[in-house]
Design a protein around this motif. Structure first.
Motif, PDB file in Angstrom:
ATOM      1  N   LEU A  52      19.570   7.014   6.940  1.00  0.00           N
ATOM      2  CA  LEU A  52      18.372   7.459   7.649  1.00  0.00           C
ATOM      3  C   LEU A  52      18.648   7.592   9.138  1.00  0.00           C
ATOM      4  O   LEU A  52      18.281   8.572   9.776  1.00  0.00           O
ATOM      5  N   MET A  78      10.561   0.958   8.268  1.00  0.00           N
ATOM      6  CA  MET A  78      11.001   0.076   7.185  1.00  0.00           C
ATOM      7  C   MET A  78      11.730  -1.148   7.747  1.00  0.00           C
ATOM      8  O   MET A  78      11.570  -2.273   7.254  1.00  0.00           O
ATOM      9  N   LEU A 113      11.550  12.088   3.201  1.00  0.00           N
ATOM     10  CA  LEU A 113      12.549  11.058   3.507  1.00  0.00           C
ATOM     11  C   LEU A 113      12.135   9.717   2.920  1.00  0.00           C
ATOM     12  O   LEU A 113      12.971   8.981   2.385  1.00  0.00           O
ATOM     13  N   PHE A 114      10.847   9.413   3.010  1.00  0.00           N
ATOM     14  CA  PHE A 114      10.367   8.161   2.408  1.00  0.00           C
ATOM     15  C   PHE A 114      10.638   8.177   0.904  1.00  0.00           C
ATOM     16  O   PHE A 114      11.074   7.187   0.320  1.00  0.00           O
ATOM     17  N   PHE A 133      13.682  -3.821   2.241  1.00  0.00           N
ATOM     18  CA  PHE A 133      14.110  -2.427   2.097  1.00  0.00           C
ATOM     19  C   PHE A 133      15.615  -2.317   2.308  1.00  0.00           C
ATOM     20  O   PHE A 133      16.313  -1.701   1.529  1.00  0.00           O
ATOM     21  N   VAL A 178       8.667  16.515   5.923  1.00  0.00           N
ATOM     22  CA  VAL A 178       9.984  15.891   6.089  1.00  0.00           C
ATOM     23  C   VAL A 178       9.833  14.372   6.050  1.00  0.00           C
ATOM     24  O   VAL A 178      10.596  13.668   5.379  1.00  0.00           O
ATOM     25  N   LEU A 179       8.812  13.893   6.740  1.00  0.00           N
ATOM     26  CA  LEU A 179       8.579  12.447   6.788  1.00  0.00           C
ATOM     27  C   LEU A 179       8.408  11.866   5.383  1.00  0.00           C
ATOM     28  O   LEU A 179       9.102  10.921   4.989  1.00  0.00           O
ATOM     29  N   LEU A 222       3.414   0.697   1.900  1.00  0.00           N
ATOM     30  CA  LEU A 222       3.866   1.540   3.001  1.00  0.00           C
ATOM     31  C   LEU A 222       3.420   2.986   2.805  1.00  0.00           C
ATOM     32  O   LEU A 222       2.826   3.601   3.706  1.00  0.00           O
ATOM     33  N   ALA A 273      14.248   7.676   0.184  1.00  0.00           N
ATOM     34  CA  ALA A 273      14.564   6.256   0.347  1.00  0.00           C
ATOM     35  C   ALA A 273      14.070   5.472  -0.865  1.00  0.00           C
ATOM     36  O   ALA A 273      14.748   4.573  -1.377  1.00  0.00           O
ATOM     37  N   PRO A 327      11.529  12.264  12.292  1.00  0.00           N
ATOM     38  CA  PRO A 327      10.923  11.540  11.165  1.00  0.00           C
ATOM     39  C   PRO A 327      11.899  10.590  10.473  1.00  0.00           C
ATOM     40  O   PRO A 327      11.484   9.529   9.994  1.00  0.00           O
ATOM     41  N   PHE A 355       7.049  -0.546  -0.940  1.00  0.00           N
ATOM     42  CA  PHE A 355       6.935   0.910  -0.847  1.00  0.00           C
ATOM     43  C   PHE A 355       5.514   1.365  -1.131  1.00  0.00           C
ATOM     44  O   PHE A 355       5.010   2.279  -0.497  1.00  0.00           O
ATOM     45  N   LEU A 386      21.489   2.320   3.263  1.00  0.00           N
ATOM     46  CA  LEU A 386      20.328   3.213   3.271  1.00  0.00           C
ATOM     47  C   LEU A 386      19.830   3.436   4.702  1.00  0.00           C
ATOM     48  O   LEU A 386      19.513   4.559   5.103  1.00  0.00           O
ATOM     49  N   VAL A 413      11.103   6.779   9.730  1.00  0.00           N
ATOM     50  CA  VAL A 413      11.160   6.148   8.416  1.00  0.00           C
ATOM     51  C   VAL A 413      12.025   4.892   8.480  1.00  0.00           C
ATOM     52  O   VAL A 413      11.605   3.804   8.071  1.00  0.00           O
ATOM     53  N   LEU A 471       9.186  -3.540   9.033  1.00  0.00           N
ATOM     54  CA  LEU A 471       8.564  -4.322   7.959  1.00  0.00           C
ATOM     55  C   LEU A 471       9.521  -5.410   7.452  1.00  0.00           C
ATOM     56  O   LEU A 471       9.097  -6.527   7.155  1.00  0.00           O
ATOM     57  N   MET A 505      16.477   5.968  -3.686  1.00  0.00           N
ATOM     58  CA  MET A 505      17.739   5.250  -3.476  1.00  0.00           C
ATOM     59  C   MET A 505      17.549   3.753  -3.694  1.00  0.00           C
ATOM     60  O   MET A 505      18.387   3.076  -4.286  1.00  0.00           O
ATOM     61  N   ARG A 506      16.425   3.249  -3.206  1.00  0.00           N
ATOM     62  CA  ARG A 506      16.175   1.808  -3.312  1.00  0.00           C
ATOM     63  C   ARG A 506      15.874   1.419  -4.764  1.00  0.00           C
ATOM     64  O   ARG A 506      16.233   0.334  -5.219  1.00  0.00           O
TER      65      ARG A 506
END
Lengths: 308, 202, 591
Positions: free
Chosen positions: C274, C238, B47-48, C249, B43-44, B142, B51, C230, B139, C270, C234, C241, B54-55
């Motif tokens: 989240l 972000m 989700l990253f 981000f 899941v972690l 990260l 993101a 999670p 990203f 965004l 996330v 950071l 999307m980014r």
């Protein structure tokens, strides 16, 4: 026992409170009566449910209070009853949701003939922009923002030259004309909220958001920021004045265009002023909202630190 | 009895709620915990990655260079995963030497992978891909950093197991742990392949 | 009707019960400080959560003082106020409610209720608490750094949360984010424990559908938490950071007070996605354990089986699943694509159906019961009352178009305090009155309990019910002071003053509760093993409080579901879960 009585009393009290309350929606000043209708529909459906369940519960508590020589009934489940309850609840939910979605479809569909104005938010003030005669707003970007060009209009964009700039917390709109409000922020999230219009929407830096409404009642209405935007959030207020068309046009004619304001800025005699845009904003907040000296000091201290 | 059947039981009726031989899964609790943990980590990373997508749509996205070193690192991680699988199979068969070498190779390859990832970071920074200059760079650091952290966590367990084995423990005492390590490494290899693919594709 | 025949047969196959190897504490330190016993960890979790909750409570007094009597307290300026609301929100939602329900009640009740000796990973369980404590300490440390704690609102929305203009943008926000990351790490260790323990360590005969609803509620909530946290991690990492390394981000290009910042290109929306992908399930992470516990309180004290047990379990699962597809109902006016509104309004209102069913079944459990109005029962009834109220206002805010005028007003504040503040807290109080006798061996004082209940219940309702009306009026939330407006009558200020006074009274009533907790430790009436005559396993232990390993030499064997109350034909009005079928005709002393 007392609890059954108190539950009834609280229900009665809440109902009385509702009918006695001087606190209720502000008078509607836009076309969004349909929103109010949906709220009232929701209010009455859920209100009846609230009263019914709680009174039933109070009755059950009283009727089945502890008696030494009585036994509770052993009844693991009752599918039929549960089925009915699910069915009725679903019906109630549909009754609230369906009208809600129909109104929402209206809300997201901006009429073709809506005229446009822009709301710009920054910590902690509002300003506004109308497209000029061409009916088109000039392109903006944060990189163009400076003291002479606080709106960040692209200097050589021909559509921008006749844009009408309202560097004040007060804006006027003509009555009975649908208006699409474009929303833009220079710094953080804000939310343009006029209680009487019912509609609201966030201003998101980096995006242009929108909503629409038709003002239906002459008057002046308060704008509040409804998205936490830092420690001056509560002081970020404005005014929307709904005018007859003629008065609106007169007001609009008094406002400078982008070209005029740039020319004024370049004119000799204004160069010597050392005032910064941010100092201006503090002054305007304090003038309009009577912020205490202490708060003013705080704002200034914060400005100093952020500008270093 | 499927889970749906279990949930349909009327527990107040004796023969429906009757006792069973076995509650839960016929697996060690540690293994169940690992699977659930892998679900959480999935899941972690999902989700990253959401993101990330999307980014990525936004205008300022500038893809960064793909250091050739990453291919070598990928190979190293595959080696470590294969070596752990070897260790796992050896442990199942009770072969001490295979288990030992499998573990040692896996550990060495993993350490080399992490070192390689670090060098790749250095190369990118030398090329001017700073975290603050573009979200694609940010990203990258990260996601690879997070992946590396998970591997480091795995290495702690690997270290304890190897230590135990070298201290004279029997194969049977570490069998389950080695199996869990292997599963975890395969999972992190899969995550890496997805991340690497994402990097190459965007 | 075979459907309603109680369990009067049942067989126990002679399978060996797998005994867990228990860690035996050797010294005082390992027994009470670095303990691996779930019961001790539960008390550590609870004590820490309640202590930090007290901080949250005091913060609520301070902000109510400001709202009730603006321009009266010179020591509260706007920055302070925003720090109060932020810390209050985060403390109450995460560090109090989540930690207390899962770390506190979860640790104490899961092993006892499922007939296990301990959690399956005691060492990790201990670690979970200490990481949680570290997270709490870091959060509190933000009061002692330059700039103080963050005042960004508990939602921590960027760009505002990491920019000057928001108090605590220097260090407060960094400590907050790091503390959250630690909390999540600590929670994940505990959460894996709770889930695996429920799955694997149930005693013989404890099938899934024989689990008490308390365990079901905590179990589902833990799964939600494992999958939802999670998203916060996330978003939090972000954001950290963005703050520390100046990445973008979430940060778009920004002109702040005339100065152009180095950020650019990101989107704050965004972060909101989240945050709420975590934030909405979080509501149910707090809610589901409360649902489960209150079901058991009602059943025990109404001497009646919980009505519609199966439907209650299915509803828990359905609510848990649906809670992951409703998150953007917090974002109707966020500027996201407005067409999302159709989807999220629909899913949100669908979730009302299983939730309403739970309410009906609670009330139907009272119906034809034999209701003992004990303190836990009073709190359970208080929960139903406030939960109905708070649930119903959720239908307003979930229905997208109704939400538009009401979002970001006091209506929202009133709604979520009623539904996830007052209601779960009433359950927590009820649960403490209910299980305190098992934890300490003594009853809590009844008179003090009555006093505590009436003030808390009537008071809390009087605080939050009127606030809805300020919301209707259009009073925005998160306002340091309303100041002069044309549309808000002066009477609104009197209402605010009233609410503040009641808040203080309710707050001080909690001191009576704490006094009761301490006094009853030594002076309470001895409780015996099963003072409420309950069926579930925690009341059937051979000693009270239960010793290390919970159940003496042999683990109990379960023969029936948790709700055999007032079974026709049985001698007593309750049959413990571990009572074999052939024993039910005799006196049912706890075994």
């Amino acid at each position: 026992m007392a609890i059954a009585i108190v539950v009834v009393l609280l229900i009665v009290g809440s109902t009385v409170f509702h009918f006695m309350s001087p606190w209720w929606f502000t008078p509607l000043a836009s076309n969004w009566g349909s929103i109010d209708d949906t709220i009232m529909l929701t209010f009455w459906i859920t209100g009846v449910v609230l009263i019914a369940i709680n009174l039933f519960m109070a009755y059950a508590i009283w009727r089945y209070r502890y008696q030494k020589d009585r036994r509770a009934e052993y009844e693991p489940e009752n599918k039929k009853l549960e089925g009915w309850l699910i069915g009725l609840t679903t019906l109630g939910v549909v009754a609230m949701l369906a009208p809600g979605l129909i109104v929402w479809a209206d809300f997201v569909t901006v009429p073709e003939d809506a005229h446009v104005f822009e709301v710009m938010g920054q910590q902690w003030q509002w300003s506004y922009r109308y497209p000029g005669r061409d009916g088109i707003l000039g392109t903006t970007d944060n990189k163009y923002v400076d003291f002479d060009n606080p709106f960040g209009i692209k200097p050589d964009d021909p559509y921008g030259q006749d844009d009408i700039l309202v560097q004040s917390d007060e804006v006027h709109v003509p009555i009975d004309q649908p208006v699409k409000v474009l929303l833009r922020s220079l710094d953080v999230l804000h939310d343009f909220y006029v209680p009487n219009f019912r509609a609201k929407m966030d201003l998101v830096p980096g995006l242009i958001t929108y909503f629409w409404f038709t003002p239906t009642k002459i008057g002046s209405y308060e704008v509040l920021c409804a998205e936490l935007c830092g420690q001056g959030h509560y002081a970020m207020r404005g005014i929307v004045v709904v005018d007859e068309q003629i008065e609106f046009e007169a007001w609009l004619a008094e406002q400078p265009t982008f070209a005029q304001s740039m020319a004024l800025a370049r004119a000799p005699g204004t160069d010597g002023q050392e005032q910064t845009a941010s100092a201006q904003s503090v002054a305007s907040i304090s003038a309009d909202y009577k912020i205490s000296d202490e708060q003013l000091n705080l704002l200034n201290a914060y400005l100093d630190s952020s500008l270093e | 009895m499927s889970i749906i059947d279990k949930l349909m039981v009327k527990p107040w009726i004796a023969d429906q709620g009757a006792l069973e031989e076995q509650n839960g899964f016929a697996q060690p609790a540690k293994k169940i915990a690992l699977w659930i943990f892998l679900a959480v980590v999935s899941v972690l990373f999902s989700l990253f990655i959401s993101a990330y997508f999307m980014r990525m749509e936004l205008a300022d996205w500038r893809p960064l260079a793909d250091p050739g070193l990453l291919w070598i690192n990928t190979a190293l991680l595959i080696v470590s995963s294969v070596a752990l699988q070897w260790a796992r199979v050896s442990a199942d068969r009770g072969q001490f030497s295979g288990l030992k070498f499998g573990l040692l190779i896996a550990g060495a390859a993993t350490l080399a992978f992490l070192a390689g990832q670090y060098v790749a970071w250095q190369q990118l920074i030398a090329l001017g891909y700073f975290a603050s200059s573009n979200p694609a760079n940010a990203f990258y650091y990260l996601l690879t950093g997070l992946h590396g952290l998970h591997l480091l966590g795995g290495l702690v367990v690997w270290g304890m197991t190897t230590n135990k084995l070298m201290g004279g423990s029997q194969v049977d005492e570490v069998r389950v742990t080695v199996e869990l390590c292997a599963i975890y490494w395969h999972f992190l290899l899969l995550v890496w392949l997805i991340l690497f693919g994402l990097l190459l594709a965007t | 009707m075979t459907d309603t025949t109680p369990a009067d047969v049942g067989f126990a196959p002679p399978a060996e019960v797998e005994e867990v190897e228990l860690y035996h504490a050797k010294s005082w330190i390992t027994k009470y400080v670095f303990s691996q016993d779930a019961k001790v960890i539960a008390i550590q979790y609870s004590a820490t959560a309640i202590a930090v909750g007290m901080v949250g409570l005091v913060l609520s007094w301070l902000m109510r003082l400001q709202l009730g009597f603006p321009e009266t307290f010179s020591f509260i300026d706007a920055a302070d106020y925003y720090q109060f609301i932020t810390m209050h929100g985060m403390i109450m939602v995460i560090y109090l409610l989540t930690a207390l329900f899962l770390g506190g009640f979860g640790n104490y009740l899961i092993p006892l209720m499922i007939g296990a000796r301990d959690m399956v990973f005691p060492y990790m369980n201990m670690l979970s608490y200490w990481v949680y404590l570290l997270a709490v300490l870091l959060l509190m440390a933000s009061y002692f750094v330059p700039g103080g704690p963050t005042g960004a609102g508990w939602t921590l929305y960027p760009p505002q949360s990491i920019l000057p203009g928001t108090p605590g943008h220097e260090w407060g926000i960094i400590l907050m984010l790091v503390s959250l990351v630690l909390f999540i790490v600590g929670f994940t260790m505990g959460g894996l424990n709770y889930v695996v323990t429920v799955l694997q360590a149930r005693t013989r005969g404890m099938t899934l559908m024989r689990l008490p609803l308390t365990v079901w509620g905590i179990f589902i909530a833990t799964i939600l938490a494992l999958l939802a946290f999670p998203a916060l991690l996330v978003g939090g990492v972000m954001l950290l950071l963005d703050r520390v390394l100046s990445t973008s981000f979430f940060m778009p290009s920004i002109v702040l007070m005339g100065e152009s910042l180095d950020y650019g290109g990101g989107t704050p929306i965004l972060f909101q996605h989240l945050f709420w992908f975590f934030g909405h399930p979080e509501v149910y992470i707090v809610g589901l354990p409360a649902f489960g516990i209150v079901s058991d309180l009602l059943s025990v004290h109404a001497r009646r089986n919980i009505f519609g047990y199966r439907m209650m379990v299915w509803a828990l699962i359905a609510i848990g699943g649906l809670s992951f597809v409703v998150w953007a109902h917090h974002m109707y006016v966020s500027g996201m694509n407005p067409y999302f509104g159709f989807f999220f309004a629909t899913t949100t209102l669908i979730i009302a159906v299983p939730t309403a069913l739970k309410v009906y079944n609670w009330v139907l459990t009272l119906w034809r019961g034999n209701i003992r109005l004990t303190i836990p029962m009073l709190f359970a009834i208080g929960f139903i009352f406030t939960f109905i109220n708070g649930g119903i206002t959720g239908l307003f805010l979930g229905n997208v178009v109704v939400d538009v005028p009401l979002s970001d007003t006091m209506f929202v504040v009133a709604h979520f305090h009623m539904v996830m503040g007052v209601a779960p807290l009433l359950v927590i109080f009820g649960a403490i009155y209910h299980w305190y006798p098992k934890i300490t061996g003594r009853m809590l004082n009844e008179t003090l309990g009555q006093f505590h209940f009436w003030i808390t219940f009537v008071g809390a309702y009087s605080i939050f019910f009127p606030l809805h009306y300020l919301g209707f009026l259009g009073v925005p939330r998160r306002y340091y002071e309303i100041g002069e407006t044309a549309f808000i009558p002066a009477s609104a200020q009197s209402l605010n003053a009233f609410v503040t006074v009641v808040t203080l009274i309710v707050g001080f009533a909690q001191l009576v509760f704490f006094y009761n907790l301490f006094r009853s430790l030594t002076k309470g009436e001895p409780a015996g093993d099963n003072p409420w005559q309950a069926t579930t396993l925690e009341w059937q232990t051979s000693e009270t409080p239960p010793g290390h390993g919970n159940f003496g030499d042999e683990l109990p064997v379960v023969y029936r579901w948790a709700y055999d109350y007032s079974v026709p034909g049985a001698v007593d009005d309750f049959i413990p879960q571990n009572k074999a079928p052939d024993e039910t005709t005799g006196r049912s002393e706890p075994t």
